[in-house]
Structure formats: structure tokens, C-alpha cells
Scaffold this motif. Structure first.
Motif, PDB file in Angstrom:
ATOM      1  N   GLY A 199       0.806  -1.226   0.000  1.00 27.55           N
ATOM      2  CA  GLY A 199       0.000   0.000   0.000  1.00 27.55           C
ATOM      3  C   GLY A 199       0.833   1.267   0.000  1.00 27.55           C
ATOM      4  O   GLY A 199       0.296   2.366   0.132  1.00 27.55           O
ATOM      5  N   GLY A 200       2.162   1.123  -0.143  1.00 26.46           N
ATOM      6  CA  GLY A 200       3.035   2.293  -0.168  1.00 26.46           C
ATOM      7  C   GLY A 200       3.573   2.682   1.188  1.00 26.46           C
ATOM      8  O   GLY A 200       4.372   3.618   1.302  1.00 26.46           O
ATOM      9  N   ASP A 201       3.155   1.995   2.247  1.00 26.71           N
ATOM     10  CA  ASP A 201       3.628   2.291   3.593  1.00 26.71           C
ATOM     11  C   ASP A 201       4.964   1.605   3.845  1.00 26.71           C
ATOM     12  O   ASP A 201       5.302   0.616   3.211  1.00 26.71           O
ATOM     13  N   GLU A 202       5.750   2.170   4.780  1.00 20.58           N
ATOM     14  CA  GLU A 202       6.985   1.515   5.215  1.00 20.58           C
ATOM     15  C   GLU A 202       6.687   0.675   6.442  1.00 20.58           C
ATOM     16  O   GLU A 202       5.890   1.064   7.292  1.00 20.58           O
ATOM     17  N   ARG A 203       7.326  -0.466   6.532  1.00 20.79           N
ATOM     18  CA  ARG A 203       7.094  -1.340   7.677  1.00 20.79           C
ATOM     19  C   ARG A 203       8.380  -2.041   8.057  1.00 20.79           C
ATOM     20  O   ARG A 203       9.322  -2.143   7.265  1.00 20.79           O
ATOM     21  N   THR A 204       8.423  -2.515   9.287  1.00 28.61           N
ATOM     22  CA  THR A 204       9.561  -3.304   9.773  1.00 28.61           C
ATOM     23  C   THR A 204       9.146  -4.760   9.839  1.00 28.61           C
ATOM     24  O   THR A 204       8.142  -5.102  10.467  1.00 28.61           O
ATOM     25  N   VAL A 205       9.911  -5.605   9.180  1.00 29.71           N
ATOM     26  CA  VAL A 205       9.651  -7.042   9.195  1.00 29.71           C
ATOM     27  C   VAL A 205      10.394  -7.630  10.391  1.00 29.71           C
ATOM     28  O   VAL A 205      11.621  -7.713  10.393  1.00 29.71           O
ATOM     29  N   ASP A 206       9.635  -7.996  11.413  1.00 26.97           N
ATOM     30  CA  ASP A 206      10.237  -8.527  12.641  1.00 26.97           C
ATOM     31  C   ASP A 206      10.689  -9.967  12.409  1.00 26.97           C
ATOM     32  O   ASP A 206       9.943 -10.780  11.844  1.00 26.97           O
ATOM     33  N   PRO A 207      11.918 -10.324  12.837  1.00 32.71           N
ATOM     34  CA  PRO A 207      12.426 -11.672  12.556  1.00 32.71           C
ATOM     35  C   PRO A 207      11.650 -12.784  13.254  1.00 32.71           C
ATOM     36  O   PRO A 207      11.618 -13.915  12.760  1.00 32.71           O
ATOM     37  N   ILE A 208      11.009 -12.470  14.372  1.00 34.44           N
ATOM     38  CA  ILE A 208      10.287 -13.492  15.141  1.00 34.44           C
ATOM     39  C   ILE A 208       8.795 -13.473  14.831  1.00 34.44           C
ATOM     40  O   ILE A 208       8.182 -14.522  14.606  1.00 34.44           O
ATOM     41  N   GLU A 209       8.195 -12.292  14.809  1.00 30.63           N
ATOM     42  CA  GLU A 209       6.752 -12.168  14.653  1.00 30.63           C
ATOM     43  C   GLU A 209       6.278 -12.474  13.235  1.00 30.63           C
ATOM     44  O   GLU A 209       5.177 -12.993  13.034  1.00 30.63           O
ATOM     45  N   THR A 210       7.091 -12.128  12.224  1.00 31.68           N
ATOM     46  CA  THR A 210       6.680 -12.306  10.830  1.00 31.68           C
ATOM     47  C   THR A 210       7.026 -13.713  10.352  1.00 31.68           C
ATOM     48  O   THR A 210       8.150 -14.164  10.550  1.00 31.68           O
ATOM     49  N   PRO A 211       6.073 -14.419   9.715  1.00 31.64           N
ATOM     50  CA  PRO A 211       6.397 -15.738   9.151  1.00 31.64           C
ATOM     51  C   PRO A 211       7.519 -15.630   8.121  1.00 31.64           C
ATOM     52  O   PRO A 211       7.923 -14.532   7.725  1.00 31.64           O
ATOM     53  N   PHE A 212       7.984 -16.766   7.617  1.00 28.93           N
ATOM     54  CA  PHE A 212       9.170 -16.812   6.771  1.00 28.93           C
ATOM     55  C   PHE A 212       9.159 -15.768   5.660  1.00 28.93           C
ATOM     56  O   PHE A 212       8.193 -15.620   4.916  1.00 28.93           O
ATOM     57  N   SER A 213      10.290 -15.064   5.547  1.00 32.24           N
ATOM     58  CA  SER A 213      10.528 -14.164   4.421  1.00 32.24           C
ATOM     59  C   SER A 213      12.029 -14.120   4.162  1.00 32.24           C
ATOM     60  O   SER A 213      12.835 -14.378   5.052  1.00 32.24           O
ATOM     61  N   ALA A 214      12.407 -13.774   2.934  1.00 29.90           N
ATOM     62  CA  ALA A 214      13.823 -13.706   2.544  1.00 29.90           C
ATOM     63  C   ALA A 214      13.935 -12.875   1.279  1.00 29.90           C
ATOM     64  O   ALA A 214      12.926 -12.541   0.646  1.00 29.90           O
ATOM     65  N   TYR A 215      15.159 -12.525   0.924  1.00 37.24           N
ATOM     66  CA  TYR A 215      15.373 -11.872  -0.363  1.00 37.24           C
ATOM     67  C   TYR A 215      16.668 -12.376  -0.995  1.00 37.24           C
ATOM     68  O   TYR A 215      17.559 -12.885  -0.312  1.00 37.24           O
ATOM     69  N   VAL A 216      16.750 -12.245  -2.310  1.00 35.59           N
ATOM     70  CA  VAL A 216      17.904 -12.707  -3.083  1.00 35.59           C
ATOM     71  C   VAL A 216      18.926 -11.579  -3.158  1.00 35.59           C
ATOM     72  O   VAL A 216      18.625 -10.506  -3.660  1.00 35.59           O
ATOM     73  N   PHE A 217      20.141 -11.822  -2.658  1.00 34.82           N
ATOM     74  CA  PHE A 217      21.175 -10.790  -2.727  1.00 34.82           C
ATOM     75  C   PHE A 217      22.298 -11.165  -3.692  1.00 34.82           C
ATOM     76  O   PHE A 217      23.164 -10.345  -3.998  1.00 34.82           O
ATOM     77  N   LYS A 218      22.261 -12.403  -4.212  1.00 34.78           N
ATOM     78  CA  LYS A 218      23.352 -12.830  -5.100  1.00 34.78           C
ATOM     79  C   LYS A 218      22.893 -14.011  -5.952  1.00 34.78           C
ATOM     80  O   LYS A 218      22.151 -14.875  -5.485  1.00 34.78           O
ATOM     81  N   LEU A 219      23.328 -14.014  -7.204  1.00 29.40           N
ATOM     82  CA  LEU A 219      23.165 -15.170  -8.085  1.00 29.40           C
ATOM     83  C   LEU A 219      24.552 -15.631  -8.519  1.00 29.40           C
ATOM     84  O   LEU A 219      25.441 -14.816  -8.740  1.00 29.40           O
ATOM     85  N   GLN A 220      24.740 -16.939  -8.642  1.00 27.30           N
ATOM     86  CA  GLN A 220      26.026 -17.465  -9.084  1.00 27.30           C
ATOM     87  C   GLN A 220      25.797 -18.710  -9.926  1.00 27.30           C
ATOM     88  O   GLN A 220      25.167 -19.667  -9.470  1.00 27.30           O
ATOM     89  N   ALA A 221      26.286 -18.693 -11.163  1.00 25.97           N
ATOM     90  CA  ALA A 221      26.142 -19.841 -12.056  1.00 25.97           C
ATOM     91  C   ALA A 221      27.360 -20.744 -11.970  1.00 25.97           C
ATOM     92  O   ALA A 221      28.471 -20.299 -11.676  1.00 25.97           O
TER      93      ALA A 221
END
Length: 534
Positions: free
Chosen positions: A294-316
Motif C-alpha cells: 500500500g506504499g507504507d513503510e514497515r519493519t519485518v520482525d524476525p520473530i513475529e513475521t512468518p518466513f521471508s527472505a530476499y535474493v542478494f546474489k546469483l552465481q552460475a
């Protein structure tokens, strides 16, 4: 207690054990050697391989690419996990060479803290300043390790002063060296005044070093340290007590002070002491900033929020036998389980995370579960791009990873036109990883490759040859800087030594012969803007 509360308690306990950090330094400060010694002291390897002297010798476990082993430099940012006492360490070994700084910047987004390695003889060097600036920008707390104390170097007090002045941060010595160069015999723990004396091994630093604890008075009576060296230690410690910066963990976590340690990664002197202090001081994973749908900023809490991750690197092609691509994910919240189905935010679809693994060099280990702070590798069948967010719940996207304008440009072609298909596949893989950028002219008549530094082109040609069996010819172009163009490209008045192209996202980029041409273009086009980073 409910099952949910028990699981959340287990998640919190596992997260509290994690220490996810990157090592940053100027080339040849000893970063890869330090990485090797951390693996040695964790028990992951029995003997450490030196970075140099590789003819017939060992190869550092963190350097898996053939070109890295040949040249003795780290080209790619490798990720390793290992236990150390009561902690679980996630180590991101970043490239030191400035030509690979973009890979380092992306990797730093996955770190909760950083270790800055400084050469005792050279002090704070150019690449160290740049990488420290990125840590400051991202509010990453930094520990400083003054390495190579076994070699002739500068006075420790001078190095402390330079850290403060060059990096504009308070420096606080946690320990202090006893002697230097060939006389480097130990360190003094400033908190309790105990001296840790080290004994050189006959194995040249490939095994753990023997340590003996004593006091400065014991040292004076024992005769193992010269009177001059002992007098220098006492003088320096008194000066630090009077004029040195106090240390608090709170100020360290806020980025206001960097704790300083002295050691020799080559001989292992001080490495275990440093690792113990790091585990005690470094933060466990915390909340991550994200943009809500919705355009809002939020903090993803490591304990309260279910699994989430992001890709920071690709390697072939990390393993040539597999001929695959690996997406490296930083787990930000919740518990990851093998084969779980998650939402791919950019593609708006569900994907199954199969065959997850962790890495030490080329050795893959299947991951059954992972927690916030952990780095996992996922086989990438073309679904993932750098910066992608995945989660169980959806509804947000982690902040985009920084991009930097390249400074070198070239045309590249295969020497054998019959290998065009393999060439195109290799180029697509390299571009997805961020090894190089591919740019096309506005009318799609030709394509160029762009990089931050020349060594990236060397890596590109090396990998095309070794991984795709394609030899290439590369012609450098006379451009040295660039910027994203804001405004209509049709009305842009380009100076003579410039060229307009589109990047992989379709954005218009102006290539300039030099900074003078960029200034001329800015003056000629008041209705247009230039963006340096995005």
C-alpha cells in the motif's frame, strides 16, 4: 504454553544464536586468510590453506573459482555457515578488489555487522574507506581487526588515530599488542589486564596456536619479551586509559564507535580471542525495513513475521558438473523448511523452494531448516533475480539493493560464430549475476558490456572460456563514466564524446568520455537530470 508459543520461543532462541557478518578490506590485507582461520577455530577444517604459494600447496577453502585460486584474490562473495561454541556463524566473504565493489555492496545488505581488516603496515586504504562508508550508510556496526602484526608495521597508536580521522568514527582498543613484527608475542586484554602469550607452531599457522595466560608483571619476570617492548606496552596502555575512547556495546551497535583488535591471521596469534569477542559483541538478526504493497513503510520482525527472505546474489556453475545457477537468499524472518511453498513477490506466483543447500567452498550440504540471519542457496531455474523478495504471507517488498554506474564499457564477440548460442547463454547468466551489465543502443542495433572495473571483463572472458567453452574478443570503448538520464531522450542534446543506451531494465543511460563531457551535457540540458545511483 501453546504450541505456537513454544515454536516462537524456539525461533527466538535460534535467532539469538545467529551472527551474520561480512568481512571488508582493501586487497591483500589478509581477509581471505582470516576467513580460513575462522573456519579452523570453528573446527570446520583441520588445517588451513594459505592464499599465496599455491603451486603444489593448499588452496583457501573460501576461494572456489579457478581464477581466484590462480590469482590469490577473492572475486565472488562466498557465503559459509559454521558453529562456534554457542553461536551459529554466517560468514559473507566479500571481494576486496575495487573492481568487484558492486558485488560487495549487495552482499553487505545481507550482513548484520562487519569486520574491517586493516594491514598494520598500510593502515586505512582507499577501498577500506569506500566499504566503511557503505556500512555507515546502512547503519552496520563495524569491528576493526588490525592484521599482520607479525610483520613490520606502524605504531598501534598511529593506526588508531588514522582509523578515527580517516573514517570519522571513535576507535576503542579492546586489546593491545605485546611487541610487533618478529617480536609480536601476544596481546593484553584491556578489560582485565591479562596477557595472552602465543607460541609459534612448526606448522606455519595451519593449526591452532598454543596460548599461555599471565600478567604484565609475570611477563617482566619471564624474560620472553624485551624490556623495551614491555615498557612500550605499559606506556601505551597508560595513555589509552587516560585519553582513549571508552567502549560500550550500545555505541558500537549505533555505529558511533568501532572496537579495535590486534592479531596475525597468518600465525593465528589473537584470532581465537577476536572470534570470542566478536560473538559477544556482534548483534543477532533484527528487524528489516520493507515497503508495504500500500506504499507504507514497515519493519519485518524476525520473530513475529512468518518466513521471508530476499535474493542478494546469483552465481552460475559453482559446480561445473551440475551446470546450474544458485540464488543466495538471506532469511529475514520466520523459520524456513525444506520444500516449503512461498510467494514470489515480483512474479506474483507461488514457488517451491526445493533442494536448498548451504556451502563451504564447493561442498554443498542440504538444508532442512534455516532461521533469520541464515544464508541458503536455492537452485535457480530462471525464476530469481537479484533483489527478489519471497515470503509466506506477501504484502511487502524488501528495500531494493543499491546499483552503481559502471565506469568501463566494451564490445565483446565470440571468436567462433558457430558458438553464438553458447555465448548468448553465458552472457545472459553473467548479466543476471551482476558480473557485468549488458546495455543496448536505443534502436537495438548493437549491445555493449559495462563494468565497474577492468578485472570484471577479465572474469567475464575467463568464465565464458572455462564454463561455456567460448573464446571471445573484447574491444574497450572510450567512455569512463555514465549516468541514468531523467527526461526525454529525444530532446537530449548529447555532447560529441557520448552515447545513449538502455540498461537491462530499459532505462536510458548516457555514456561519457570523461567528467568534463558530463558537465558539458548538464549545462546544455537544464531540463534533464542525471542520476548516479539507483
Amino acid at each position: 504454553m501453546t504450541m505456537d508459543a513454544i515454536q516462537q520461543g524456539e525461533l527466538a532462541a535460534a535467532t539469538a544464536k545467529r551472527r551474520t557478518f561480512a568481512i571488508i578490506s582493501h586487497p591483500d590485507a589478509g581477509k581471505t586468510t582470516l576467513t580460513e582461520k575462522l573456519l579452523l577455530y570453528s573446527g570446520m577444517i583441520r588445517t588451513a590453506g594459505m592464499v599465496r604459494g599455491r603451486k603444489g600447496g593448499k588452496v583457501a577453502a573460501s576461494d572456489w573459482m579457478g581464477m581466484e585460486q590462480e590469482r590469490g584474490i577473492s572475486i565472488t562473495a562466498s557465503a559459509m555457515q559454521f558453529p562456534y561454541k554457542d553461536a551459529v556463524i554466517n560468514l559473507l566473504d566479500t571481494p576486496g578488489h575495487q573492481d568487484f565493489s558492486e558485488d560487495t555492496y549487495r552482499t553487505l545488505t545481507a550482513a548484520d555487522s562487519a569486520i574491517m581488516v586493516i594491514d598494520a603496515a598500510k593502515g586505512v586504504e582507499a577501498q577500506t574507506r569506500k566499504l566503511f562508508a557503505v556500512c555507515r550508510m546502512r547503519r552496520i556496526p563495524v569491528l576493526t581487526l588490525v592484521n599482520k602484526m607479525d610483520l613490520p608495521g606502524r605504531p598501534p597508536l598511529d593506526l588508531m588515530t588514522e582509523v578515527e580521522q580517516a573514517l570519522d568514527i571513535h576507535a576503542s582498543a579492546i586489546n593491545w599488542p605485546v611487541g610487533s613484527g618478529s617480536d609480536f608475542a601476544g596481546i593484553v586484554d584491556r578489560a582485565d589486564g591479562r596477557v595472552h602469550l602465543f607460541t609459534k607452531t612448526t606448522h606455519g599457522g595451519s593449526t591452532k596456536v598454543a596460548t599461555e595466560d599471565c600478567t604484565l608483571d609475570d611477563l617482566a619476570r619471564g624474560g620472553r619479551v624485551s624490556p623495551d617492548a614491555l615498557a612500550q606496552v605499559r606506556h601505551d596502555l597508560e595513555l589509552l586509559d587516560i585519553a582513549g575512547n571508552p567502549f560500550t556495546r550500545e555505541e558500537f551497535l549505533q555505529g558511533e564507535v568501532t572496537p579495535v583488535f590486534f592479531a596475525s591471521a597468518l600465525t593465528n596469534f589473537g584470532i581465537e580471542n577476536f572470534l570470542d569477542a566478536f560473538v559477544s559483541l556482534a548483534p543477532s538478526p533484527g528487524g528489516r525495513q520493507a515497503d508495504g504493497d500500500g506504499g507504507d513503510e514497515r519493519t519485518v520482525d524476525p520473530i513475529e513475521t512468518p518466513f521471508s527472505a530476499y535474493v542478494f546474489k546469483l552465481q552460475a556453475n559453482m559446480n561445473p558438473k551440475h551446470r546450474d545457477s544458485t540464488a543466495f537468499l538471506r532469511v529475514c524472518s520466520g523459520r524456513f523448511e525444506r520444500d516449503m511453498v512461498v510467494r514470489h513477490h515480483r512474479m506474483g506466483r507461488e514457488v517451491r523452494l526445493s533442494r536448498p543447500h548451504s556451502l563451504v567452498a564447493q561442498e554443498r550440504s542440504t538444508v532442512e531448516e534455516a532461521f533469520p540471519g541464515d544464508i541458503i542457496g536455492i537452485i535457480n531455474p530462471g525464476l530469481f533475480a537479484i533483489g527478489d523478495t519471497i515470503s509466506v504471507t506477501g504484502g511487502f517488498t524488501f528495500k531494493p539493493l543499491p546499483q552503481f554506474q559502471p565506469e568501463m564499457f566494451a564490445r565483446i564477440r565470440p571468436t567462433d560464430v558457430g558458438k553464438r548460442k553458447a555465448f548468448d547463454k553465458g552472457m545472459e547468466q553473467m548479466a543476471q549475476e551482476g558480473t557485468v551489465q549488458i546495455m543496448r543502443s536505443l534502436r537495438e542495433t548493437e549491445s555493449l558490456v559495462a563494468a565497474v572495473g577492468r578485472l570484471q571483463f577479465d572474469v567475464l572472458q575467463y568464465r565464458l572460456r572455462t564454463e561455456y567453452r567460448v573464446d571471445t574478443v573484447l574491444d574497450l570503448l572510450p567512455f569512463s563514466c555514465s549516468a541514468w538520464l531523467e527526461g526525454d531522450p529525444e530532446t537530449f542534446k548529447a555532447p560529441s564524446a557520448s552515447m545513449l543506451v538502455r540498461d537491462q531494465r530499459g532505462r536510458v543511460v548516457v555514456l561519457f568520455g570523461d567528467q568534463v563531457m558530463k558537465s558539458i551535457a548538464r549545462d546544455r540540458n537544464p531540463g534533464h537530470g542525471f542520476r548516479e545511483m539507483g
